[in-house]
Design an enzyme around this catalytic site. Structure first.
Site, PDB file in Angstrom:
ATOM      1  N   GLY A   1      81.659 125.274 -55.092  1.00 12.25           N
ATOM      2  CA  GLY A   1      82.842 125.786 -55.772  1.00 12.25           C
ATOM      3  C   GLY A   1      82.824 125.375 -57.233  1.00 12.25           C
TER       4      GLY A   1
ATOM      5  N   VAL B   1      84.602 122.919 -60.649  1.00 13.11           N
ATOM      6  CA  VAL B   1      85.327 121.719 -61.047  1.00 13.11           C
ATOM      7  C   VAL B   1      86.088 121.989 -62.348  1.00 13.11           C
ATOM      8  CG1 VAL B   1      85.166 119.273 -61.629  1.00 13.11           C
ATOM      9  CG2 VAL B   1      83.555 120.255 -59.987  1.00 13.11           C
TER      10      VAL B   1
ATOM     11  N   ASP C   1      72.281 111.933 -52.272  1.00 10.67           N
ATOM     12  CA  ASP C   1      72.047 112.861 -53.386  1.00 10.67           C
ATOM     13  C   ASP C   1      72.231 112.155 -54.726  1.00 10.67           C
ATOM     14  OD1 ASP C   1      71.307 115.253 -54.527  1.00 10.67           O
ATOM     15  OD2 ASP C   1      73.312 116.138 -54.429  1.00 10.67           O
TER      16      ASP C   1
END
Lengths: 316, 465
Positions: B65, B67, B185
């Site tokens: 998505g 930010v 990650d």
């Protein structure tokens, strides 16, 4: 913290006193007085037994592990501590809780599969589709403030089983006591290690008798033994010296068992465990097994289904 | 509709039209209702994002998505970064489709974690089929800081800053690992730095608990960690991985802070069908510097699923000018596994000395003392070598690294990584472009706040099923 119970959201936000819990529930019912009087429901533990059975049925169809079923039961409990049952379709809430629990416990189920199975289980009661389940998921997470990591008593049981030389039978029995405690308020009242220790104690004193399971409760005698062991541990923490061993048993096995109980009681006395909490847990469980005898599946189901139908909660 | 919301004490969700009037066609539009909610008494949030936050711009986007940067409308102090998860679309209508497992994990983990060196979650708002995670705002990230130093004239990051960043990063890692959380990650883009120089580990979208999982960690997500930061045991197909994978990534980040470029900049082999290919190119890049792994350095090496592929790799190439000393044929095998990391380290910290240019550039430079990376000395090498250990069991843990003499030698390590710097790093670029938001329905457009060469960085990861 994720792995530390003491700093977890479970301890900080989801562990209540009995009084707090009663007040929360009273407030909920007050906010929905007409609904509450129009649709009487069985006592809360009977509702829990029914919900537990439904979760297990759905879980069985999908081959879901006990840990995820247990997490789903906690989600249902937390949710209904904030939302009045009669405003929801419990079958939808149960299905959604299980779907979410599977994701959290790292055994995810595809949403379409859950929807299919839910529909098949309750065709008359739940017009289920993916978007309804997804919507209810938002509702559930929102009411739980995204606090989804659950600390279960199973882990304490696993880590202590060697310390107390528990036999497979005793482990199974303790596990089934833990499974049963999800049908009481205990998960909202006590930390998981207190539950686990209570379950171990009950397993030790109940051992020669048949598994309490969910149908045949333990006898009053056994419960008295459990309470006695706790009282003994309590007395020891008070600084009283040596305790005399319990009634002398002829049976060797029995003796071994008694010494196990003693070792356990000594452990409790020496560690800083909340023994009063354990006493209360024991009593709650005794009371639950008695209450289980009164459980009437048909009546419970009918009362739930009545408000679901009457309020059109089964419709899409 | 059956699901009705409990009586809402906080806000009146009825005033839809009034609210819309206050909106301009701007970034704010991203927070508007995707559909008319009238006549639909389904789930409604008790809190509305736009009632509580004023969106001031768009920061970045990814597969998950977008930010946004925001300010509080209700007197909340500070700035915020709001991560909006992209809802799935079926046709034009946005539908509830079930929240992805990685979003559920991130929501649950961020709600539990609380540490100075882990990005802090303020709240989560579930509204209009979207999830908004509100975080504290961080002005910088390591990718941006590294990039700044590559700008002409190229100048290295001051050693005190490197040390402080590493200490704080390790501190955050230790906290995560103590809590059985694997980040999975770690890379410069995910390490945030606040304007006061606090390092914050961000983006826990791939993070998960590793304490007694019901299934092996491998079965959930086949591919984790951006390729350049992926540990050798992952490249060799290990199924049971540990916090050591995060530590390898931390080692890569340390090296990158020194040299300003990824130390193992391989090319990712694409997934074909459902099989995960052997990442030959990436493994070769590691071997080029670290030498070939062997059983002495890594006892379990031969049980790695991709072990046989190692034979297809080239031994490290020797530099043309570099004579292979007196070793002759008999030692060629051990030469192939000789690490060239020490050489890499010393040539890096001497080559990128910033002292010569610091007087003439307006860039951040140390106010006092040694601004030369060689100040990091031999301990710097030892720490780096410990983090880039092939054998995950021998690799330095976060707790061990924090005790490393590297942090005890030289100046006191500051918890402000900018301490002593004269000038500030440029602020995060925030876009307020109307056009940008209108075309933003295309997911995964490139990060706006970042310079061009960063676009070439590998994309995050493969989404799990």
């Amino acid at each position: 913290m994720a792995a530390n119970y003491w700093e977890s959201t479970q301890r900080r936000f989801w562990q209540f006193s009995k009084e707090e819990l009663a007040n929360m529930r009273e407030r909920l019912e007050d906010s929905e007085q007409s609904l509450v009087s129009m649709f009487p429901l069985p006592e809360r533990r009977h509702l829990s037994i029914y919900f537990n059975q439904q979760i297990n049925r759905l879980g069985k169809r999908l081959g879901i592990r006990q840990q995820a079923l247990a997490t789903a039961q906690i989600y249902v409990k937390r949710f209904y501590s904030k939302v009045e049952i009669r405003r929801t379709n419990p079958y939808l809430v149960i299905t959604t809780a299980l779907y979410l629990a599977c994701k959290m416990e790292e055994c995810p189920q595809h949403i379409r599969l859950i929807v299919t199975e839910g529909r098949a289980l309750w065709p008359e009661l739940l017009a289920l589709d993916v978007s309804r389940l997804g919507e209810c998921e938002f509702f559930l997470i929102s009411e739980m403030n995204s606090q989804l990591i659950i600390h279960q008593p199973y882990r304490t049981l696993t880590s202590l089983q060697q310390d107390f030389y528990l036999t497979p039978d005793e482990i199974n029995l303790a596990t089934s006591v833990i499974n049963d405690h999800y049908m009481t308020d205990l998960p909202l009242l006590y930390p998981p290690h207190i539950i686990a220790l209570t379950a171990i104690l009950l397993a030790l004193v109940l051992r020669p008798n048949p598994v309490p399971g969910s149908s045949s409760g333990p006898t009053a005698n056994n419960m008295a033994a459990a309470t006695a062991a706790l009282a003994q541990a309590q007395a020891r923490t008070g600084g009283n010296g040596q305790t005399t061993p319990g009634a002398s048993e002829k049976d060797k096995q029995q003796e071994a068992r008694v010494s196990k109980v003693h070792r356990f009681a000594n452990f409790l006395a020496e560690s800083n465990v909340d023994i009063e909490g354990m006493v209360d847990c024991t009593q709650e469980l005794i009371s639950f097994y008695e209450c289980h005898e009164q459980y009437n599946d048909k009546m419970t189901r009918e009362q739930i289904n009545r408000f679901v139908k009457a309020r059109g909660l089964d419709k899409p | 509709m059956s699901m009705t919301n409990p009586p809402s004490a906080a806000s009146g969700p009825g005033s839809v039209s009034a609210r819309n009037q206050t909106l301009k066609r701007s970034v704010q539009a991203a927070f508007e209702d995707p559909n008319d909610r009238a006549g639909n008494p389904g789930y409604q949030s008790k809190v509305r994002v736009i009632d509580k936050y004023k969106v001031v711009g768009f920061i970045s986007s990814g597969t998950y998505g977008r930010v946004y940067k925001a300010l509080g409308r209700q007197g909340q102090p500070g700035e915020f970064a709001i991560k909006k998860f992209k809802p799935d679309k079926e046709g034009e209508q946005i539908q509830y489709t079930g929240i992805s497992q990685s979003a559920v994990r991130e929501m649950a983990l961020c709600s539990e974690l609380k540490h100075d060196n882990v990005i802090r979650l303020i709240e989560i708002i579930l509204e209009d089929k979207c999830i908004f995670m509100v975080f504290e705002y961080a002005e910088h990230d390591l990718l941006q800081i590294i990039h700044h130093h590559t700008q002409q004239p190229r100048h290295s990051i001051p050693p005190s800053t490197v040390k402080s960043i590493m200490f704080q990063l390790l501190n955050g890692c230790q906290y995560l690992h103590n809590n059985w959380v694997l980040h999975r990650d770690l890379k410069p883009a995910n390490i945030m730095v606040t304007s006061s120089g606090q390092v914050k580990i961000g983006d826990l979208g791939l993070a998960r608990l590793f304490q007694k999982p019901l299934h092996s960690l491998f079965s959930g997500d086949k591919v984790v960690v951006t390729i350049w930061y992926r540990a050798p045991e992952l490249l060799l197909g290990s199924r049971h991985y540990t916090p050591a994978i995060d530590m390898w990534a931390v080692g890569c980040i340390f090296a990158e802070l020194l040299s300003l470029r990824p130390i193992f900049k391989g090319e990712e082999a694409k997934m074909d069908k459902k099989t995960v290919p052997f990442q030959r190119n990436q493994m070769q890049k590691i071997v080029d510097i670290m030498g070939l792994p062997n059983k002495d350095r890594w006892p379990y090496l031969t049980s790695m699923p991709e072990y046989n592929n190692l034979a297809t790799l080239q031994p490290p190439m020797l530099h043309p000018g570099h004579h292979h000393h007196h070793h002759s044929a008999h030692s060629s095998k051990s030469a192939a596994s000789t690490s060239h990391l020490e050489k890499w380290y010393y040539s890096t910290i001497s080559a990128h000395s910033s002292s010569s240019s610091s007087s003439s550039t307006p860039s951040p430079s140390s106010a006092s003392g040694n601004n030369n990376l060689s100040a990091l000395g031999a301990e710097g090498y030892k720490l780096l070598a410990g983090l880039l250990e092939y054998d995950p069991e021998r690799r330095t843990s976060a707790a061990q690294a924090l005790q490393h003499p590297f942090f005890a030698t030289g100046d006191r390590v500051s918890n402000n990584c900018f301490e002593g710097l004269k000038t500030a790093y440029p602020q995060r670029r925030v876009s307020q472009d109307d056009n940008d938001i209108r075309t933003s329905s295309l997911p995964g457009t490139k990060r706006s706040g970042l310079p061009d060469d960063s676009v070439a960085r590998p994309v995050k990861r493969v989404k799990e099923g």
